[in-house]
Write an enzyme that holds these catalytic residues in place. Structure first.
Site, PDB file in Angstrom:
ATOM      1  CB  CYS A 206      26.552  49.045  32.072  1.00 24.08           C
ATOM      2  SG  CYS A 206      25.627  47.738  31.290  1.00 24.08           S
TER       3      CYS A 206
ATOM      4  CD  GLU B 242      33.127  35.588  51.048  1.00 20.32           C
ATOM      5  OE1 GLU B 242      31.933  35.541  50.776  1.00 20.32           O
ATOM      6  OE2 GLU B 242      33.925  36.294  50.406  1.00 20.32           O
TER       7      GLU B 242
ATOM      8  CG  ASN C 136      24.702  51.409  34.792  1.00 20.66           C
ATOM      9  OD1 ASN C 136      25.179  51.899  35.799  1.00 20.66           O
ATOM     10  ND2 ASN C 136      24.237  50.195  34.777  1.00 20.66           N
ATOM     11  N   GLY C 137      21.559  50.527  33.352  1.00 27.53           N
ATOM     12  CA  GLY C 137      20.288  50.353  34.064  1.00 27.53           C
ATOM     13  C   GLY C 137      19.333  49.541  33.218  1.00 27.53           C
TER      14      GLY C 137
ATOM     15  CD  GLU D 138      33.032  35.573  43.666  1.00 27.74           C
ATOM     16  OE1 GLU D 138      32.302  36.382  43.089  1.00 27.74           O
ATOM     17  OE2 GLU D 138      33.467  35.757  44.818  1.00 27.74           O
TER      18      GLU D 138
ATOM     19  CD1 TRP E  84      27.821  41.570  33.676  1.00 26.54           C
ATOM     20  CD2 TRP E  84      25.623  42.000  33.818  1.00 26.54           C
ATOM     21  NE1 TRP E  84      27.213  40.499  34.306  1.00 26.54           N
ATOM     22  CE2 TRP E  84      25.868  40.742  34.408  1.00 26.54           C
ATOM     23  CE3 TRP E  84      24.325  42.466  33.785  1.00 26.54           C
ATOM     24  CZ2 TRP E  84      24.866  39.967  34.968  1.00 26.54           C
ATOM     25  CZ3 TRP E  84      23.307  41.685  34.340  1.00 26.54           C
ATOM     26  CH2 TRP E  84      23.597  40.448  34.925  1.00 26.54           C
TER      27      TRP E  84
ATOM     28  CG  HIS F 293      20.438  16.971  59.106  1.00 28.50           C
ATOM     29  ND1 HIS F 293      19.583  16.179  59.838  1.00 28.50           N
ATOM     30  CD2 HIS F 293      21.302  17.524  59.995  1.00 28.50           C
ATOM     31  CE1 HIS F 293      19.897  16.273  61.125  1.00 28.50           C
ATOM     32  NE2 HIS F 293      20.935  17.077  61.241  1.00 28.50           N
TER      33      HIS F 293
ATOM     34  CE  LYS G  91      34.380  44.641  43.802  1.00 32.23           C
ATOM     35  NZ  LYS G  91      34.623  43.422  44.593  1.00 32.23           N
TER      36      LYS G  91
ATOM     37  CE  LYS H 147      35.013  35.796  47.074  1.00 25.96           C
ATOM     38  NZ  LYS H 147      34.273  36.703  47.896  1.00 25.96           N
TER      39      LYS H 147
ATOM     40  NE  ARG I 222      29.567  50.748  36.839  1.00 22.80           N
ATOM     41  CZ  ARG I 222      28.971  51.019  37.981  1.00 22.80           C
ATOM     42  NH1 ARG I 222      29.689  51.197  39.067  1.00 22.80           N
ATOM     43  NH2 ARG I 222      27.675  51.139  38.060  1.00 22.80           N
TER      44      ARG I 222
HETATM   45  C1  F6R Z   1      31.373  38.058  45.693  1.00 21.96           C
HETATM   46  C2  F6R Z   1      30.903  39.412  45.576  1.00 21.96           C
HETATM   47  C3  F6R Z   1      29.437  39.637  45.527  1.00 21.96           C
HETATM   48  C4  F6R Z   1      29.075  40.937  46.258  1.00 21.96           C
HETATM   49  C5  F6R Z   1      27.585  41.250  46.085  1.00 21.96           C
HETATM   50  C6  F6R Z   1      27.183  42.489  46.860  1.00 21.96           C
HETATM   51  O1  F6R Z   1      32.762  38.014  45.765  1.00 21.96           O
HETATM   52  O2  F6R Z   1      31.660  40.337  45.479  1.00 21.96           O
HETATM   53  O3  F6R Z   1      28.724  38.562  46.037  1.00 21.96           O
HETATM   54  O4  F6R Z   1      29.397  40.809  47.606  1.00 21.96           O
HETATM   55  O5  F6R Z   1      27.303  41.448  44.727  1.00 21.96           O
HETATM   56  O6  F6R Z   1      27.884  43.609  46.463  1.00 21.96           O
HETATM   57  P1  F6R Z   1      28.018  44.875  47.373  1.00 21.96           P
HETATM   58  O7  F6R Z   1      28.781  44.522  48.585  1.00 21.96           O
HETATM   59  O8  F6R Z   1      28.721  45.874  46.524  1.00 21.96           O
HETATM   60  O9  F6R Z   1      26.612  45.308  47.715  1.00 21.96           O
END
Ligand code: F6R
Length: 612
Positions: A2, A485, A99-100, A492, A73, A508, A607, A489, A27
């Site tokens: 949010c 990673e 927000n929260g 997501e 969100w 395994h 984000k 990517k 956000r």
């Molecule tokens: C994936 C991604 C998330 C963040 C995670 C932690 O692309 O961006 O997995 O890495 O939410 O976020 P931060 O780094 O802001 O603590």
């Protein structure tokens, strides 16, 4: 999660709110709302993005020099017009954005319902609007006092801004465990937002509210901050080094692609700032704490998501180069596990946003036990940065695409510098190797620029990948975290199911999944593991799996086994994750584009994960 924005001043609030919400959309983006005040309250809420709200309000009355806005969100209640913020109090006098999560909202709601309050949404937030009004009318106190008394009853996290229909000269803002910044403009205007982005177009002078602080923003008497227990707080104005140009897409269609392409230049700035002319590594912010690092029994790294993957690369780096024991912990598990901690442990938090709720809580937990904490953070002034005993900033610029790219390579580069530095300071790396490693890192930006040439090849392979429902990513050693990673990517942003594994673990269990329909992305850039990786690839081929291999320019062996090859420049093995992740970022990007997915704002994600 949010985004909230508010404006009070002499100009029209609506355009400031809309622009601010567009910048905060990363956000959360399931519904949006604004309220402006000009005698009457203009309140508009829409399911969907800021653009949907803008279309909806096109011919409507939006005037007013004070206003609040929100991009959501969803946590409590599905994304729809009813649950979108702002929420309005029983009498219609107060409107509020939040927000929260209000954890005890159910108890508060029942008490208010028993008093005759009617709720028109399923959100936890609406409780706040009614509760504040209830206190205001029952106890006949000013709004800021009613907010203070209401928040004393609240458990959970909040960043809130409240507006009173009968007073267009004041706003009240407060925070606990969710970020809130107040921009102070020269002409007496104030802009409140979840981060600095909506603010810096108007001012670089910002106050970041601390937990349990309440701001009374008054156009006539200026700004006053008090704590929840009513102590006055001195105004700590910081000058932030951000400019509005940093938040554009430049020549790119998406933030994600822009951020992928920024990697050589932002890492060049980082490395240049950290290396002196004799190739000595500089960590001035850690000088007072170096003894703690060198005597540490163990380093515990805690983080979430992509930042956790960077932490896993650090385990290999710190153990190999500095010979320090490292545990890497998901913050969400660590904080609830009652972990065994020693006084000479060091806990490192890694976070792009510096606001991730679980990482923040993990740091709070270890700080209570007197353990030294350090963070690697991108967002300057964020909660995690302020909470830890020491912080190193990535300074890779704002990362707006929801999928983390330049923050990951920034984290791994900074962790590489730190590992070499600690290795040298602790006598584990001789001077010659120290200089060689530093020189190799200095070449990294140039190498990354060459790596980006693989863009065209990844685009072709994305056309293959897009037709599959699943994918496996395999790597060994330094490249195992990169496999995790790469899989994250892909899933997501393209919604293709993908898993990362250590290549040898395939036997395994996951090998059962391999047939002629399973693409496997194999990371084969680490020289020391090449033979082993080649054997794993033969096992895949024997089961007809489709191999997409990432190899370095010197490879001859892997290329012969793979179905598709992406070539990247060679680099010393400890730094190979920073190079080999680039084609994986591009592969996921092009796959998502080919599938017509919204790469910057993938579904269900946000984000900055400020709720647990
Ligand atoms: C994936 C991604 C998330 C963040 C995670 C932690 O692309 O961006 O997995 O890495 O939410 O976020 P931060 O780094 O802001 O603590």
């Amino acid at each position: 999660m949010c985004g909230i924005v508010a404006y009070i001043g002499q100009n029209e609030a609506f355009p400031v709110l809309i622009k601010g919400l567009q910048l905060l959309e990363y956000r959360g983006y399931d519904s949006t709302g604004v309220a402006t005040l000009n005698g009457t309250l203009n309140l508009y809420k829409q399911k969907g993005k800021v653009q949907d709200l803008l279309n909806f309000t096109a011919n409507k009355k939006t005037d007013g020099t004070v206003g609040i806005g929100h991009t959501r969100w969803a946590t409590h209640g599905q994304p729809d017009n009813q649950n979108a913020h702002p929420h309005v109090s029983h009498s219609g006098r107060l409107s509020l954005v939040h927000n929260g999560i209000i954890e005890n909202y159910a108890t508060l709601k029942t008490a208010l319902q028993n008093k005759g309050y009617h709720f028109s949404s399923q959100t936890d937030t609406e409780v706040l609007a009614h509760l504040i009004e209830d206190i205001q009318t029952e106890q006949l106190v000013p709004l800021d006092e009613a907010v203070r008394l209401a928040l004393q009853q609240v458990r959970g996290s909040y960043a809130i801004v409240i507006m009173d229909k009968d007073d267009k000269t004041r706003l009240i803002a407060a925070r606990k465990s969710s970020p809130l910044a107040i921009g102070i403009c020269k002409n007496g205007e104030f802009i409140v937002a979840s981060d600095a982005m909506p603010i810096v177009e108007y001012t670089n002078d910002i106050i970041y509210l601390d937990d349990e602080e309440i701001a009374l923003i008054d156009l006539i008497n200026g700004l006053k901050i008090t704590t929840l227990d009513n102590k006055s707080v001195a105004l700590n104005i910081q000058r932030v080094d951000l400019s509005p140009e940093m938040f554009g897409k430049g020549k790119f269609d998406t933030y994600m692609l822009k951020e992928i392409y920024e990697q050589p230049s932002v890492l060049r700035s980082m490395i240049n700032a950290r290396l002196d002319p004799q190739y000595r590594i500089l960590f001035d912010e850690l000088l007072p704490h170096m003894d703690k690092f060198l005597k540490a029994r163990r380093i515990i790294i805690t983080a979430c998501g992509t930042s956790w993957h960077a932490g896993l690369v650090a385990k290999y780096l710190f153990e190999n180069l500095a010979r320090i024991t490292v545990d890497v912990e998901y913050a969400s598990e660590f904080r609830y596990r009652n972990p065994v901690l020693f006084p000479d442990d060091i806990v490192i938090a890694i976070s792009q946003s510096g606001e991730t709720a679980d990482t923040l809580a993990a740091i709070e937990l270890v700080k209570e036990q007197g353990i030294f904490t350090y963070s690697l953070v991108n967002a300057v002034g964020s909660s995690i940065a302020r909470l830890t005993d020491a912080v190193s900033y990535l300074h890779v610029g704002p990362e707006i695409g929801v999928a983390s790219t330049k923050a990951f390579t920034g984290q791994v580069t900074l962790l590489s510098l730190l590992a070499i530095h600690l290795g040298y300071m602790g006598g584990k790396i001789p001077t010659q190797q120290y200089t060689e490693l530093s020189k190799e890192l200095e070449k990294l930006p140039q190498i990354l620029a060459k790596t980006l040439i693989c863009n065209a090849q990844t685009q072709k392979i994305a056309y293959l990948l897009k037709n599959h429902k699943n994918a496996l990513y395999l790597g060994r050693g330094y490249n195992f975290p990169v496999a995790l990673e790469g899989a994250l990517k892909l899933k997501e942003i393209s919604y293709i199911h993908a898993e990362g594994y250590p290549a040898a673990e395939m036997k395994h269990g996951p090998i059962a999944l391999i047939d002629e329909n399973m693409p496997l992305v194999v990371l084969a850039t680490n020289e020391s593991q090449k033979e082993k990786i080649a054997s794993n690839m033969h096992e895949i081929k024997a089961r007809k799996g489709i191999i997409i291999a990432i190899v370095d320019e010197h490879d001859t062996q892997i290329t012969q086994i793979a179905d598709y090859v992406i070539v990247v420049p060679a680099i010393a093995e400890p730094f190979s994750p920073i190079v080999s992740v680039i084609p994986l970022q591009l592969l996921s990007y092009h796959t998502a584009v080919a599938l017509r997915c919204n790469v910057d704002q993938p579904r269900n994600l946000a984000k900055s994960v400020t709720v647990e």
